[in-house]
Design an enzyme around this catalytic site. Structure first.
Site, mmCIF file in Angstrom:
data_model
loop_
_atom_site.group_PDB
_atom_site.id
_atom_site.type_symbol
_atom_site.label_atom_id
_atom_site.label_comp_id
_atom_site.label_asym_id
_atom_site.label_seq_id
_atom_site.Cartn_x
_atom_site.Cartn_y
_atom_site.Cartn_z
ATOM 1 N N ASP A 1 -19.730 -19.142 -9.701
ATOM 2 C CA ASP A 1 -20.317 -18.079 -8.896
ATOM 3 C C ASP A 1 -21.505 -17.512 -9.695
ATOM 4 O OD1 ASP A 1 -20.900 -16.184 -6.999
ATOM 5 O OD2 ASP A 1 -18.816 -15.703 -6.586
HETATM 6 C C1 NOJ Z 1 -21.817 -14.098 -5.290
HETATM 7 C C2 NOJ Z 1 -20.749 -14.301 -4.271
HETATM 8 O O1 NOJ Z 1 -19.479 -14.020 -4.822
HETATM 9 C C3 NOJ Z 1 -20.706 -15.686 -3.661
HETATM 10 O O2 NOJ Z 1 -19.860 -15.657 -2.555
HETATM 11 C C4 NOJ Z 1 -22.072 -16.153 -3.296
HETATM 12 O O3 NOJ Z 1 -21.999 -17.431 -2.711
HETATM 13 C C5 NOJ Z 1 -22.952 -16.164 -4.518
HETATM 14 N N1 NOJ Z 1 -23.032 -14.832 -5.085
HETATM 15 C C6 NOJ Z 1 -24.359 -16.670 -4.221
HETATM 16 O O4 NOJ Z 1 -25.043 -15.773 -3.440
#
Ligand code: NOJ
Length: 733
Positions: free
Chosen positions: A290
C-alpha cells in the site's frame, strides 16, 4: 482469468535474461507524480495546512493546479520505473513513449488507480452494491469501469477491496462488500470477471488488485490503520476466504494491507504473502505494497531503517514498492550484501513482466487517440446501468403505516442540504467523476414530476435554519428529509467514534416530526449508522447510501413507487455505537444473549442488531413455508416455498444459512452459504432451491487445516439473517 500462454511466458523469460539487476529492481518501483514546487512551503506542510484547516480544500486545489510536477521521465528512460499513478491519457502516452522507445529494453509502464466504484460513471459504493446480492450486476459494473478507465490510460485498478468489515466505526466499510465472507467472496469472483474477463480487445480489460491483504477490516476499535490480533482459525474462516476466491478466479495482482497481523505488518509478512498467497494458493500475479507502507514499517517498529524495511519486504514476497523509492535506492545494495537473494528479485520481476505481457502492453502500449474521448459524454447505456445498480442498492429499513411509496398527488417538503448536493452522492474514493454527470435527489424528484418545495434546513455539518424548518413543516403533505454523512466522513482515514447521525440532523428530524406530518428519512451515508432513536420515532427510513451519478433518479423512483425496493444490508446496523463490532455470524457464547441479565448482552442496548445482515423490506410482503432438505451424495438441496402475500410485484432475496452445531472449535451461530433472488407477482408462490455443497460445511482449525466434521447441522432459510425457518440434518462426510 489471469493466465499466460506458453509463447507469452517464453517472451517474458527472454526479456528477463537481458535485464540488469537495476532494471529488474526498476520494475519493482512504483512512482506517483511528485509535487516538487511552485509554492513557498514544503509540499508536506501544504498538505498539513489543508488537513488542519489553515487553508481550505479550494485554496489547496488552486495552489496544486500551478504546482510543478515531476513525472520521473529520467528514471523511466533509465528503466527504473515499473508503474505509475496517472489518469491523463495524453500524459500516459507521453510517459509510455519514453518507456517503450527510449529505455534500453522498451518495457511498457503500468498505470494504476483507485477505481473503486466506477470510473467516469460512478455507481454505488461497494457496501451498497453488495446489498443487491446480484453477482451479475457486480460483473457488469466492473466491466463498465474497466472499459472507461482504459480510455484514459488506466490499465490497473486498485480494486476490488475485499476486506470483511464488522465494525462500522471504520471509515472504510464503505469501500468493501460488508461483513460476510461468503457474500464478499461472491463479490470478489464477480468483480474479477468484470475487470479482467472480456479479453476480446486490449481496451476491454484491466488488471485487478485484491486488497487489502489481509484482515485490515478487523483493525482494533475500528480506528484506521490500527493493529489486528486474530486467532488463525478466524483469519482462515472469515478474512482469507474472499482473497482465496479471488485468486481462484484469476486475479492478476494483490495489495498488502497497512495493518500488522499478530505483530507482523502485512507489508513484510512472509506467512501471509509467501506461505499462504504465493505458496499455498499458487497466486501467479504480483503483490504491491500500500502507499508508503514499506517506509511505515519503521514506524511499526519492525525495521530500524528504511533499507531494513525494504529488505524485510522483498524477502517476505512484496514485489512492488508503492511510492517510497526504498527498493529503487536500497535493494541493489541489499542483494550485493547477500541480504536479499537474487532469486527474490528475479521472481518479482518475472511476475511483474508477466502481468504486463498478459495486459497486452507490449503490443498495445498506447491509448488510441480516438478512444480518449469515447466517454466524453456518458453513454445512456452506462447511465442506465448506474441507475439500475443504484435502484437495486436502496434498502427500505422501515415503513410503518405504509408511508411509502409516496403518491404523485402528495405535496412533498424536501429537506436537508444533502438532498440538493451533486457532490455528496458520489461517496468515498471516486476520482474521475464530473459534477455535470451527477443528478441530485432534488433533481431526480423534479424530473420525475413530483410536487415539491425544497428547504435546505440543515446538513451534516451545519446549524438548523429555523425559518426553513417552519416553512417545510407548513408546506408538504409529507416531509422527505435527506440526512446522513458527507462523503468525506467515510473512506480512508475517516473512522468515527460516534456513528449516530452527525451534527444537528437528529434535532432536525425531531422538529419535522413535531409537525405531525409523516416523515421519511432518506439516509445518505457510507457506513451503517446507529439509528436507535430514528427507528423509534421516524415512520419510514430508506437507506440510500452514496449511490453515484444516478442517485437522484434512483431515489425518486423508489420514493414514488416506480421501483419496488429490493436492496439488503450487507452489514448489520447496531442500535448504538457501543455495540460495534456487531455482525450476525458471531460465535456462540456459553450464555447466548437473551432476556436474562446473566447472558451476553448490554444493560442499555440488549444484544441484537437494530437491523440485521440481509434485512430489507419491500412494498409487498413475502411468506416462507415448507422448508425441506434433499440429501445427495455431495450436496444438500434445500427447498422452500416463497409466496408474495402483498399486492404488488416484488423481488425477494432468499438466504440460506448454516450452523455447525457441535464442532471441535466454537463455530458461528449462522453462516451464509447460498442465496437466490426471485421475482414474484401478488399471490404467486414459487419453490426456491438453494444448494449447500458438503465440501462447504467444514471449517479451518488453528493450524490452518480445513476439516469436515460429521454431526448435527442446523439450516436456516429466510429473507434476512434473523427471521428464518429452521431445520436440522445429521451429516456424515
Ligand atoms: C492507500 C489505500 O489504502 C489504498 O486502498 C489505495 O489503493 C492506495 N492508497 C493508492 O491510492
Amino acid at each position: 482469468m489471469y493466465r499466460l500462454t506458453d509463447a507469452q511466458k517464453a517472451r517474458v523469460k527472454e526479456l528477463l535474461s537481458q535485464m540488469t539487476l537495476e532494471e529488474k529492481i526498476g520494475q519493482m518501483n512504483q512512482e506517483s507524480v511528485s509535487i516538487v514546487g511552485g509554492f513557498d512551503v514544503p509540499f508536506e506542510e501544504l498538505i498539513e495546512m489543508m488537513t488542519d484547516g489553515r487553508i481550505s480544500q479550494e485554496e489547496f486545489e488552486k495552489i496544486m493546479s500551478t504546482a510543478q510536477q515531476d513525472y520521473h521521465e529520467d528514471d523511466i528512460r533509465a528503466g527504473l520505473v515499473g508503474s505509475l499513478m496517472v489518469q491523463d491519457p495524453r500524459k500516459a502516452n507521453e510517459l509510455q513513449k519514453i518507456a517503450v522507445e527510449e529505455s534500453r529494453l522498451g518495457i511498457p509502464l503500468m498505470f494504476g488507480l483507485d477505481v473503486i466504484h466506477g470510473y467516469r460513471t460512478v455507481y454505488p459504493i461497494a457496501i451498497a452494491e453488495a446489498g443487491t446480492f446480484d453477482p451479475d450486476l457486480f460483473t457488469r459494473t466492473a466491466r463498465m469501469a474497466a472499459k472507461e478507465s482504459r480510455t484514459q490510460g488506466v490499465n490497473w485498478h486498485f480494486a476490488p477491496m475485499l476486506d470483511v468489515a464488522r465494525d462500522a466505526r471504520w471509515g472504510r466499510v464503505s469501500e468493501g462488500p460488508g461483513e460476510d465472507p461468503y457474500l464478499v467472496s461472491q463479490f470478489a469472483k464477480a468483480k474479477i470477471k468484470g475487470l479482467q474477463g472480456d479479453r476480446t480487445s486490449p481496451e476491454n480489460y484491466v488488471a485487478a488488485c485484491l486488497k487489502h491483504y489481509v484482515a485490515y477490516g478487523a483493525c482494533e476499535a475500528g480506528r484506521d490503520y490500527n493493529t489486528v490480533s486474530m486467532a488463525p482459525s478466524m483469519l482462515h474462516n472469515a478474512y482469507l476466504p474472499p482473497f482465496k476466491a479471488a485468486v481462484e478466479a484469476g486475479a492478476a495482482t494483490a495489495m498488502a494491507s497497512f495493518n500488522d497481523l499478530n505483530g507482523v505488518p502485512c507489508t513484510v509478512n512472509p506467512y501471509t504473502l509467501r506461505h499462504i498467497l504465493k505458496e499455498t494458493w499458487n497466486f501467479p500475479g504480483f503483490v504491491v505494497s500500500d502507499a508508503n507502507a514499506i517506509r511505515e514499517c519503521v514506524n511499526h517498529g519492525i525495521a530500524a531503517t528504511e533499507p531494513d524495511a525494504g529488505t524485510h519486504a522483498a524477502n517476505a514476497g512484496m514485489d512492488v514498492d508503492m511510492g517510497t523509492q526504498i527498493y529503487k535506492k536500497h535493494l541493489r545494495a541489499a542483494v550485493e550484501r547477500g541480504e536479499v537473494p537474487l532469486s527474490v528479485i528475479d521472481e518479482a520481476a518475472e511476475r511483474i513482466l508477466s502481468v504486463k505481457m498478459w495486459l497486452g502492453l507490449f503490443d498495445h502500449p498506447y491509448v488510441p487517440e480516438e478512444a480518449m474521448s469515447r466517454y466524453e459524454v456518458l453513454p445512456e447505456e452506462h447511465r442506465a446501468l448506474a441507475r439500475e445498480a443504484a435502484e437495486k442498492s436502496i434498502v427500505l429499513l422501515k415503513n410503518e403505516g405504509n408511508v411509502l411509496p409516496l403518491k404523485k398527488s402528495q405535496k412533498i417538503s424536501l429537506v436537508g442540504q444533502l438532498a440538493a448536493s451533486r457532490e455528496e452522492i458520489i461517496g468515498a474514493w471516486a476520482m474521475s467523476w464530473r459534477e455535470s454527470d451527477c443528478v441530485s435527489i432534488k433533481e431526480g424528484l423534479e424530473r420525475a414530476g413530483a410536487q415539491l418545495q425544497y428547504y435546505p434546513c440543515c446538513g451534516p455539518e451545519t446549524d438548523i435554519n429555523e425559518e426553513e424548518v417552519a416553512a417545510a413543516c407548513q408546506y408538504g403533505d409529507v416531509i422527505v428529509a435527506v440526512v446522513g454523512e458527507t462523503d468525506a466522513m467515510s473512506g480512508e482515514a475517516a473512522s468515527r467514534a460516534d456513528i449516530t447521525l452527525p451534527g444537528h440532523q437528529r434535532e432536525l428530524l425531531e422538529r419535522l416530526l413535531a409537525s405531525g406530518k409523516p416523515v421519511v428519512a432518506c439516509l445518505m451515508n457510507g457506513r451503517p449508522l446507529a439509528l436507535q432513536w430514528e427507528s423509534q420515532h421516524v415512520p419510514a427510513i430508506l437507506e440510500c447510501w452514496h449511490l453515484g451519478v444516478e442517485m437522484g433518479p434512483a431515489v425518486a423512483n423508489v420514493l414514488l413507487g416506480e421501483k419496488n425496493p429490493e436492496g439488503r444490508l450487507a452489514s448489520s446496523f447496531p442500535a448504538v455505537t457501543g455495540m460495534c463490532p456487531i455482525y450476525y455470524n458471531h460465535m456462540n457464547t456459553g450464555r447466548p444473549g437473551g432476556r436474562s441479565k446473566f447472558t451476553s448482552r448490554y444493560l442499555d442496548a440488549g444484544f441484537e442488531a437494530l437491523y440485521p445482515f440481509g434485512h430489507g423490506l419491500s412494498y409487498t410482503t413475502f411468506a416462507y413455508d415448507r422448508l425441506r432438505v434433499e440429501e445427495q451424495p455431495d450436496a444438500l438441496q434445500i427447498t422452500v416455498d416463497v409466496t408474495n402475500t402483498g399486492t404488488r410485484e416484488g423481488v425477494e432475496t432468499v438466504q440460506l444459512y448454516m450452523q455447525d452445531v457441535t464442532a471441535s472449535i466454537v463455530r458461528p451461530v449462522k453462516e451464509l452459504r447460498d442465496f437466490a433472488k426471485v421475482s414474484l407477482s401478488p399471490g404467486e408462490t414459487k419453490p426456491i432451491t438453494l444448494t449447500l455443497q458438503k465440501s462447504d460445511m467444514g471449517y479451518y482449525n488453528d493450524a490452518g487445516e480445513y476439516v469436515l466434521e460429521p454431526g448435527l447441522f442446523r439450516l436456516h432459510v429466510g429473507g434476512n439473517s434473523r427471521d428464518c425457518l429452521t431445520t436440522e440434518v445429521n451429516i456424515t462426510f
